[in-house]
Design an enzyme around this catalytic site. Structure first.
Site, PDB file in Angstrom:
ATOM      1  N   ASN A 189     -42.517  65.612  52.159  1.00 56.84           N
ATOM      2  CA  ASN A 189     -41.639  64.490  50.984  1.00 56.84           C
ATOM      3  C   ASN A 189     -40.526  63.223  52.015  1.00 56.84           C
ATOM      4  OD1 ASN A 189     -40.122  66.582  52.043  1.00 56.84           O
ATOM      5  ND2 ASN A 189     -38.405  66.290  50.518  1.00 56.84           N
TER       6      ASN A 189
ATOM      7  N   GLU B  72     -33.411  73.540  57.932  1.00 58.55           N
ATOM      8  CA  GLU B  72     -33.057  72.553  56.011  1.00 58.55           C
ATOM      9  C   GLU B  72     -34.050  72.644  54.765  1.00 58.55           C
ATOM     10  OE1 GLU B  72     -30.059  71.104  56.053  1.00 58.55           O
ATOM     11  OE2 GLU B  72     -30.169  70.924  57.781  1.00 58.55           O
TER      12      GLU B  72
ATOM     13  N   CYS C 190     -35.288  67.892  47.875  1.00 64.66           N
ATOM     14  CA  CYS C 190     -34.763  69.951  47.975  1.00 64.66           C
ATOM     15  C   CYS C 190     -33.153  69.696  47.560  1.00 64.66           C
ATOM     16  CB  CYS C 190     -34.604  70.134  49.536  1.00 64.66           C
ATOM     17  SG  CYS C 190     -33.795  68.470  50.293  1.00 64.66           S
TER      18      CYS C 190
HETATM   19  P1  NAP Z   1     -43.539  74.040  54.174  1.00 69.92           P
HETATM   20  O1  NAP Z   1     -45.140  74.959  53.701  1.00 69.92           O
HETATM   21  O2  NAP Z   1     -42.088  75.151  54.976  1.00 69.92           O
HETATM   22  O3  NAP Z   1     -44.024  73.050  55.876  1.00 69.92           O
HETATM   23  C1  NAP Z   1     -43.278  72.424  56.559  1.00 69.92           C
HETATM   24  C2  NAP Z   1     -43.418  72.542  57.616  1.00 69.92           C
HETATM   25  O4  NAP Z   1     -43.862  73.232  58.016  1.00 69.92           O
HETATM   26  C3  NAP Z   1     -44.686  71.324  58.126  1.00 69.92           C
HETATM   27  O5  NAP Z   1     -45.004  70.341  58.757  1.00 69.92           O
HETATM   28  C4  NAP Z   1     -46.141  72.421  58.109  1.00 69.92           C
HETATM   29  O6  NAP Z   1     -46.894  72.770  58.816  1.00 69.92           O
HETATM   30  C5  NAP Z   1     -44.824  73.324  59.155  1.00 69.92           C
HETATM   31  N1  NAP Z   1     -45.281  75.244  59.776  1.00 69.92           N
HETATM   32  C6  NAP Z   1     -46.350  75.217  58.104  1.00 69.92           C
HETATM   33  N2  NAP Z   1     -46.382  76.978  58.597  1.00 69.92           N
HETATM   34  C7  NAP Z   1     -46.345  76.838  60.587  1.00 69.92           C
HETATM   35  C8  NAP Z   1     -45.901  78.237  60.761  1.00 69.92           C
HETATM   36  N3  NAP Z   1     -46.400  78.666  60.478  1.00 69.92           N
HETATM   37  N4  NAP Z   1     -45.195  77.434  61.499  1.00 69.92           N
HETATM   38  C9  NAP Z   1     -44.679  76.493  62.280  1.00 69.92           C
HETATM   39  N5  NAP Z   1     -43.886  75.200  61.347  1.00 69.92           N
HETATM   40  C10 NAP Z   1     -45.554  75.731  60.579  1.00 69.92           C
HETATM   41  O7  NAP Z   1     -42.717  72.605  53.513  1.00 69.92           O
HETATM   42  P2  NAP Z   1     -43.154  71.650  52.652  1.00 69.92           P
HETATM   43  O8  NAP Z   1     -44.181  71.724  51.220  1.00 69.92           O
HETATM   44  O9  NAP Z   1     -43.932  70.465  54.039  1.00 69.92           O
HETATM   45  O10 NAP Z   1     -42.169  70.433  52.118  1.00 69.92           O
HETATM   46  C11 NAP Z   1     -41.318  71.187  50.766  1.00 69.92           C
HETATM   47  C12 NAP Z   1     -40.075  71.978  51.032  1.00 69.92           C
HETATM   48  O11 NAP Z   1     -39.514  71.420  52.185  1.00 69.92           O
HETATM   49  C13 NAP Z   1     -39.706  72.132  50.129  1.00 69.92           C
HETATM   50  O12 NAP Z   1     -38.739  74.018  49.827  1.00 69.92           O
HETATM   51  C14 NAP Z   1     -37.793  71.532  49.620  1.00 69.92           C
HETATM   52  O13 NAP Z   1     -36.804  72.221  49.304  1.00 69.92           O
HETATM   53  C15 NAP Z   1     -38.397  71.346  51.815  1.00 69.92           C
HETATM   54  N6  NAP Z   1     -36.997  70.558  52.452  1.00 69.92           N
HETATM   55  C16 NAP Z   1     -35.754  70.484  52.845  1.00 69.92           C
HETATM   56  C17 NAP Z   1     -34.766  69.734  53.163  1.00 69.92           C
HETATM   57  C18 NAP Z   1     -33.927  69.929  53.483  1.00 69.92           C
HETATM   58  O14 NAP Z   1     -33.133  68.602  54.177  1.00 69.92           O
HETATM   59  N7  NAP Z   1     -33.350  70.572  53.483  1.00 69.92           N
HETATM   60  C19 NAP Z   1     -35.584  68.266  52.948  1.00 69.92           C
HETATM   61  C20 NAP Z   1     -36.373  68.303  52.664  1.00 69.92           C
HETATM   62  C21 NAP Z   1     -37.574  69.434  52.460  1.00 69.92           C
HETATM   63  P3  NAP Z   1     -48.133  71.777  57.574  1.00 69.92           P
HETATM   64  O15 NAP Z   1     -47.857  70.817  57.054  1.00 69.92           O
HETATM   65  O16 NAP Z   1     -49.494  72.040  58.559  1.00 69.92           O
HETATM   66  O17 NAP Z   1     -48.228  73.220  56.982  1.00 69.92           O
END
Ligand code: NAP
Length: 477
Positions: free
Chosen positions: A156, A252, A286
């Site tokens: 995002n 995060e 987020c």
């Molecule tokens: P996600 O599905 O959890 O993916 C995040 C990252 O993790 C991606 O690079 C993904 O790779 C990787 N990943 C997936 N499976 C993994 C595994 N088994 N081992 C290691 N890495 C793995 O999240 P998203 O859909 O990209 O992002 C949305 C989420 O991020 C929301 O919940 C949002 O609230 C949160 N977020 C939090 C913050 C904060 O600062 N608190 C900021 C921004 C977003 P792939 O893309 O290859 O699957």
């Protein structure tokens, strides 16, 4: 320098590497393929980690002034090519070109803060004579780099959230291996170009493109990786935390952020702020506003103004400066959001506006009368959907705001400082924004959550603390 987004290479320790196996990157607006990136496998990831072990030694020996210069030069590079960075974000992700330009500005700021914080990585003297028998001793602690940092980032904020890992890692003398989101790897690769141009020594930075499900474990479980800095969803974060073993974790994660509007608030200010906080980045944020608790005497006024302004938050072509809201990151995500809203309505919620999907686009959507047990009340929607709840008191608002598994940030609108402090003390979150929505953030403040929203804090100087360890030095006189 990249001029078009096409068949990209990944960056392993100073070398640009291609692979036969690739992953397509799509523009979610029309699903057009805009580039391919290498589909790294476990061997590629292990190579990046091995290179990073050498890189950690190089990075730790880099004097502070060199780290600062490199970070400033990388910031200069991003500034110089701002348009390219913005168009890359707006092509591979959901953001409009205007939002993307804002993200590039924040990335420059994150790199500049990282440069400045480098000179402030301090230790302290230790009064050893606080313990009888330890009078003739003098000493101090200083902070030393942790070694290899593994960074995993979401789709995002595909540029600035990567900068929030690389900037502090380099500032604190570490090497870093980044695995960007598969949906949006191009901005991260472009950031690697900035560091290459800035003269970062080889082996200090790698950006490995590939699927988390295929190469994540190799990074997360490797004993040479001393810290995993993860930004993403709760489910992935929890899985990583279970697997990581003995290493530092910075998590995060997500939220379903609350904002409270009390009866003495400036209603127009609250409406304006909550609308932009709800629909920025199509609600894929987020700290985006998801739940608004409004004191009953001003509920109708707030609801009417909020629904009217939401109707004006229309979708369109991301590349046009006038467009307010682009598509979600994929049609699949838009279908998920549509289904969650339909479920809430089937459970008794009233749809005040929005609720329609076209491909990956989903309208700015406002729900009222959502029953407390509905899934959307508890979970993170990560889309342009907001719920309005009337409350009879601040206590009720706080109790409901806290009644979820998340706790990232919250907002409260009131002119009464006593009530503001009551909220500050009672809201179980990592940050309370008074007279702004939960969505307020600058890159130089501690940022992170409690409960399911995560562990540790980002914001450059907080990240530097997490990426360094104190070493105690004691002289017996
Ligand atoms: P996600 O599905 O959890 O993916 C995040 C990252 O993790 C991606 O690079 C993904 O790779 C990787 N990943 C997936 N499976 C993994 C595994 N088994 N081992 C290691 N890495 C793995 O999240 P998203 O859909 O990209 O992002 C949305 C989420 O991020 C929301 O919940 C949002 O609230 C949160 N977020 C939090 C913050 C904060 O600062 N608190 C900021 C921004 C977003 P792939 O893309 O290859 O699957």
């Amino acid at each position: 320098m990249m001029t078009t987004v096409d068949n990209k290479k990944m960056f392993i320790g100073g070398e640009w590497i291609e692979k036969e196996s690739t992953i397509e990157v799509h523009d979610p607006q029309d699903n057009e393929v805009i580039a391919t990136v290498p589909r790294a496998n476990e061997t590629d990831m292990l190579k990046a980690i091995n290179v990073a072990k050498d890189g950690a030694e190089t990075a730790a020996k880099m004097p502070v002034h060199e780290r600062m210069e490199i970070l400033h030069r990388a910031a200069d590079f991003v500034k110089h090519y701002k348009h390219l960075y913005a168009i890359t974000i707006a092509s591979e992700g959901s953001k409009t070109i205007t939002e993307a330009q804002g993200e590039v500005d924040r990335c420059i700021e994150t790199l500049r803060i990282s440069a400045e914080e480098t000179r402030r990585i301090h230790g302290e003297t230790i009064p050893f004579d606080q313990m009888p028998g330890h009078e003739n001793r003098i000493g101090y602690f200083y902070r030393f780099p942790i070694g290899v940092v593994g960074a995993i980032t979401p789709f995002n904020d595909p540029l600035n959230l990567v900068a929030h890992k690389i900037g502090p890692a380099i500032a604190s003398g570490n090497s870093i291996v980044v695995k960007p989101a598969t949906l949006t790897p191009l901005s991260a690769l472009l950031l690697a170009e900035a560091f290459e141009a800035a003269g970062l020594p080889d082996k200090v930075l790698s950006v490995v493109t590939g699927k988390g499900s295929e190469i994540g474990d190799a990074l997360v479980t490797h004993p040479a990786v001393r810290m995993i800095s993860f930004t993403g969803g709760l489910e992935t974060g929890t899985d990583i935390a279970h697997k990581a073993g003995l290493k530092k974790l910075s998590m995060e994660l997500g939220s379903n952020s609350p904002t409270i509007v009390l009866k003495d608030a400036d209603i127009k200010e609250a409406v304006d702020s909550c609308v932009s906080g709800s629909y920025g980045a199509v609600g894929q944020n987020c700290i985006g506003v998801q739940r608004i608790f409004i004191e009953r005497p001003v509920y109708d006024e707030f609801m009417e103004q909020f629904a009217n302004l939401s109707k004006q938050y229309t979708t369109g072509d991301k590349k046009l400066a006038a467009t307010k809201m682009g598509p979600l990151i994929s049609e699949q995500e838009a279908i998920r959001v549509e289904g969650t809203v339909a479920e809430a309505v089937a459970n008794g919620a009233t749809l005040l506006t929005g609720g329609k999907r076209q491909g990956a686009y989903y309208e700015a959507t406002v729900l009222a009368d959502v029953p407390r047990h509905a899934r959307i009340v508890k979970e993170e929607i990560f889309g342009p959907v907001v719920m309005l709840f009337p409350v009879d008191s601040l206590d009720e608002a706080i109790e409901k705001a806290n009644d979820v598994e998340y706790g990232l940030q919250a907002g409260i609108f009131t002119r009464d400082t006593k009530l503001a402090f009551q909220a500050i003390q009672s809201l179980n979150v990592g940050g309370v924004m008074v007279n702004d929505s939960s969505d307020y953030r600058i890159d130089g403040m501690p940022f992170g959550g409690v409960k399911g929203s995560g562990l540790g804090r980002e914001g450059v100087s907080s990240s530097i603390q997490e990426m360094t360890e104190p070493k105690v030095v004691q002289f017996k006189l």
